[in-house]
Structures are given as C-alpha cells and as structure tokens.
Design an enzyme around this catalytic site. Sequence first.
Site, mmCIF file in Angstrom:
data_model
loop_
_atom_site.group_PDB
_atom_site.id
_atom_site.type_symbol
_atom_site.label_atom_id
_atom_site.label_comp_id
_atom_site.label_asym_id
_atom_site.label_seq_id
_atom_site.Cartn_x
_atom_site.Cartn_y
_atom_site.Cartn_z
ATOM 1 N N ASP A 179 31.356 41.429 32.434
ATOM 2 C CA ASP A 179 32.331 40.522 34.153
ATOM 3 C C ASP A 179 33.001 41.475 34.453
ATOM 4 O O ASP A 179 33.962 42.444 33.632
ATOM 5 C CB ASP A 179 33.676 39.888 33.208
ATOM 6 C CG ASP A 179 35.004 39.134 33.673
ATOM 7 O OD1 ASP A 179 34.471 39.879 34.666
ATOM 8 O OD2 ASP A 179 35.146 38.284 33.652
ATOM 9 N N HIS A 180 32.570 42.377 35.825
ATOM 10 C CA HIS A 180 32.550 43.158 36.684
ATOM 11 C C HIS A 180 34.578 43.684 37.090
ATOM 12 O O HIS A 180 34.661 44.340 37.218
ATOM 13 C CB HIS A 180 32.101 43.280 37.949
ATOM 14 C CG HIS A 180 32.105 44.898 38.449
ATOM 15 N ND1 HIS A 180 33.240 46.133 37.841
ATOM 16 C CD2 HIS A 180 30.951 45.113 39.251
ATOM 17 C CE1 HIS A 180 32.417 47.382 38.223
ATOM 18 N NE2 HIS A 180 31.270 46.538 38.876
ATOM 19 N N ARG A 181 34.923 42.188 36.308
ATOM 20 C CA ARG A 181 37.019 42.349 36.519
ATOM 21 C C ARG A 181 36.909 43.419 34.956
ATOM 22 O O ARG A 181 38.563 43.973 35.309
ATOM 23 C CB ARG A 181 37.822 41.118 36.516
ATOM 24 C CG ARG A 181 37.076 40.336 37.705
ATOM 25 C CD ARG A 181 37.505 38.855 37.551
ATOM 26 N NE ARG A 181 37.069 38.022 36.002
ATOM 27 C CZ ARG A 181 37.119 36.723 35.691
ATOM 28 N NH1 ARG A 181 38.106 36.251 36.704
ATOM 29 N NH2 ARG A 181 36.496 36.308 34.499
#
Length: 532
Positions: free
Chosen positions: A504-506
């Site tokens: 998850d790039h967040r």
Amino acid sequence: MSNSIEIKVPDIGDFKDVPVIEIFVKPGDTVKAEDALVSLESDKATMDVPAPRGGVVQSIAVKLGDKVSEGSVIMSFAAEGGAAAAAPAAAVKPSVSAPPSPVNAPAGLAEVRVPDIGEFKDVPVIEIFVKVGDTVKAEDPLVSLESDKATMDVPAPLSGVVQAITIKIGDKVSEGSVILSLATGDAPVAAAATAPATSATTTAAPAAAPVSAGAAIDEAAFALAYAGPAVRKLARELGVDLGRVKGTGDHGRIVRADVEAFAKGGGAAAAAPAAGKAAAPAGGGGGGLDLLPWPKVDFAKFGPTERKELSRIKKISAANLHRNWVVIPHVTTHDEADITDLEQFRVQMNKELEKSGVKISMLPFMMKAAVAALKKFPEFNASLDGDALVLKNYWHIGFAADTPNGLMVPVIRDVDKKSVPDIAKEMGELAKLARDGKLKPDQMSGGTFTISSLGGIGGIYFTPIINAPEVAIMGVCKSYWKQHSADGKTYASRLTLPLSLSWDHRVIDGAAAARFNVYFANVLADLRRVLF
Ligand code: CAO
C-alpha cells in the site's frame, strides 16, 4: 404562532466534550422533526443530533470543533406552536461506520430474518455460529441452513451485538423467519433514514455483495463508508453510491458537501445510467473521462450460453477484492529467492517426519521468513487508521486457499511462536476446513500479513491484491531452476522462487518494499538469518 426554543445536546451516553464535526443547517433554514442538525464525533462513534421538532433555525450557538456534552445549547429555533423554553434534541443517531466499533454508543435493535433462499421452505437450521453477546461484523455468517439441495449460510446484514437468538438447531425456517436480533449502531442500511433508529427490521442479505446486476449502489461498500446517518440519508436521496465517495472530513469522513459534489459530478448511481454515463470514479470525477456504462451484451446472440450464479464466497470475496483494489494504491515489487539449500533441507525434514504424517511444503518456511521480515520492517505489519498507523506486536499470517467455492484466507496465529511442522499441520487443517466450507469467522480474522502461494500450480509473477486492512501481501509462484552468476563468468543452477510483494503506497515506500523483498529472499536463502 411560533416560539423560540433552545436546542440542547441530548443524552449521548458516557461521552463528554465531544467535538462538533459538522453543522448541517444555517440560520433561516426550515427543518423538520428528525432532520439532522449537527454531527458529533467521539473516539468511539459519530452521532447526529436530530431536530426534536420542526421549525426555523434562528441562531447557531456552536461552531466546528467546539466541544459539547449533554445539555450544551447548540442552536435556537422558532418552533411552530407552543413550546418550552429549552428542548433537548431528539435522541442521537450513531453511525454504523464510526472508526472504532460504536457498540458503546446508544444502539438500535434490528431483527435479522432469513433472506430470499430461492424455492426452499421449512429448511432446518443445522448450525448457529453466534451466541448472545457476540459482536458480529456485517457479512459474518450467523446460522447455516441445509436444504436437500444445498447448505446456505445466513450472513449478518450489518454489524452489531447479538441480543437474542430466536431459533435453535433443528428448527425449520423459510424466507422471512426471524433468526435473531442485533443491537446495532444504526438502523439497517437498507432501511429508510426515516425509520426510527431504535427499532428496525431487516433481512439478511443472501450474500455479502448485493451488487446485483442493475443495482448501481454497492451496498457492502455503502455500509462500510465512513459517514454519519444524515449524510447516508442524503446519499440515498441523491442515489449516490457512498462507497465511491472520497471523504474530505477529518480522517476521511464523508461530509454533505462530498456527496453533493459527487452527485453533481455525475456520480449519482441512479442518475448515471439515465444520463448514459456510469458513475465517476471515487473522488467525484471532474474530468471529461467518466467511465462508460458496463457493456450490456446479449451473449446468446453469438452462441449458446449458460448462466451460473456466483457462490456466496465468490460474491463476498468479489466485494472485498473490488473495494481493496479500488481504495488501496497498490504497487507490486518482484524479486526472487534462492531456495536451493532450503529445498534440500525441506526434503530431508520430510523424510525424517515421514512417520508423523506431517508433510511440509515451502509455505510454512515462507511464513517464518515473513515474520522475520515483518519484525525488521514493522510498518508492513500494520494497518491504517485514519491518519495514523497501528503497528501490531503480534504476527498472525493469513494464507490464500483455493477452494471449490472460491478464495478464502485462513489465518495462522502467532506464527513467531510456532515450529515449522506445527505451522504445516495447522495449515493443512485450516485448508481442509476451508475446502469443506467449515471455516469459522475467527479462523479468518486478525491477520496481519497474507501470503498467496500459487507455487503448487505454476506461473512466474503476479500482482496479488492486498487483504485490507493489511498493508502488504506476498505472492509466490512455482520455483524453477535458473542459471545464476555472481561474477558474470561462472554460472550455477539454483532453485529460484519468484516473489511478488504488493504494498500500500500510502504506508510503504518503494525503497522499503525492495528492502523487504531482499531481506525475505535472504532469509529463505539462509534461514540461519532469523537467529539474528
Ligand atoms: N514451487 C514449487 N513447488 C511448490 C511450491 C513452489 N513455490 N509451493 C508448493 N509446491 C509444491 C508442494 O511442495 C507440493 O508438492 P508435492 O505434491 O510434490 O508434495 C505441491 O506443490 C502442492 O502444494 P500445495 O498447494 O498442496 O501446498 P502449499 O503448502 O504450497 O499450499 C495452499 C497450500 C492451501 C496455499 C494451496 O493448496 C492453495 O490453495 N494455493 C492457491 C492459493 C491461491 O489461490 N492464491 C491466489 C490468490 S489470488 O486469487
């Protein structure tokens, strides 16, 4: 004749000094009894304060961020007819989807009934999965029914606490029979917002994802959306699929303006097909590139067809996978592990364990390697909660299991404390339960990281979808022999395991993901590293 009355915060349970997060009215607005006036958010629940009666708003005594408690004056009203000088607002309506479970908040009571089960009637209850006092999440199975043709689980239509169970094993039920009552944080999603929050009747959805063809609103996503009752009501009125609206309130909460903007941007589910356009993607569209409607094709025109309904598990996983794919900004990083030595060790161990009946595949070793990597990179063993990261100090690893009914993810708890043979044994038992359709909800919950292994089947790389609320998933494919060279001059054949880590790039950056993969691969190449 109209009289001025002060509207006060009603009984909101144990909560005190609760911030006002939204004000739905302004001076001069005419409101009806039960219209939401303001929204309050404690650390446990979002609560709307509705109007106790109809009237015209004269002045507002609070502003966003003000903290209020029971009895605080929030506004004054010119009420029609005679009135007392001050009136508490009607009872608050807590939201289903407040960040933590809202079970402490004032609750509504929902009767859960047997949904449409086709032509079946008088079907015996063969299993009851819950007991009074249990907390259930929407879609958790409640009871199992068995006709002479099929076994069907009745899932919870919404989250809540089981108050009473009205059937027992062996009882015969049909569509509409009441099976239990749930104390919920809200009236059921499907009930009109005018339904009293304290008493409602609902029918359990036959499947997790009421995404029936033609119904543009994804009810599962609607139920999960982080929004208060008034905003939900507005979304219903405007035909907005709340699950696709991006919230601009604190912690991503969806506010009135988000719903209105989404509807204006062509995102109203009901309006979209009529306008010849599908709803805009989450965020309200805004560009000229709105999605086209889903193609409707009469396949039979082109050749013979047959229609096969999706299994309940497939519908549940479809709704979950769709939400995760749309909501989480996925990136997948591929790598490979040299498992030549580990494979030798595995074969040797299996010989030694032959009599015990336990057979170890590569997966239990990967679980151990995952725990080592998760300990080294704790943000992979975490979940997003609003704008904070919850880091977990336990390592429960889920594994994707392919079953005749669809994909399931049993979870092995405390992998860090278990031996490889114990993990292999438990994995075998859970995989069997999954294939027999007998996994219990608690055997699929609490996972902190998932491994999806297609190693027994084939393939080289793929892009696994993260199992929310986890933040990463490791996909592995079939190992194969490959020529490796450390210096570009000499080559050796090494057994190579392809790895595909989706993250998850967040939460995770590309560099951290690459490091995680390298470390995971190094641990598999030499398990002695877990000692360090
Ligand atoms: N490379 C080469 N061989 C592998 C391997 C790998 N990475 N992983 C497993 N194998 C071998 C096993 O050693 C076993 O060989 P033998 O029959 O010679 O003993 C064979 O493949 C079958 O293994 P398995 O699949 O029964 O066992 P497993 O522990 O690897 O996996 C389970 C168990 C439940 C995860 C698996 O059966 C399964 O369901 N996999 C599918 C998961 C899935 O669908 N993922 C996709 C999700 S996204 O849609």
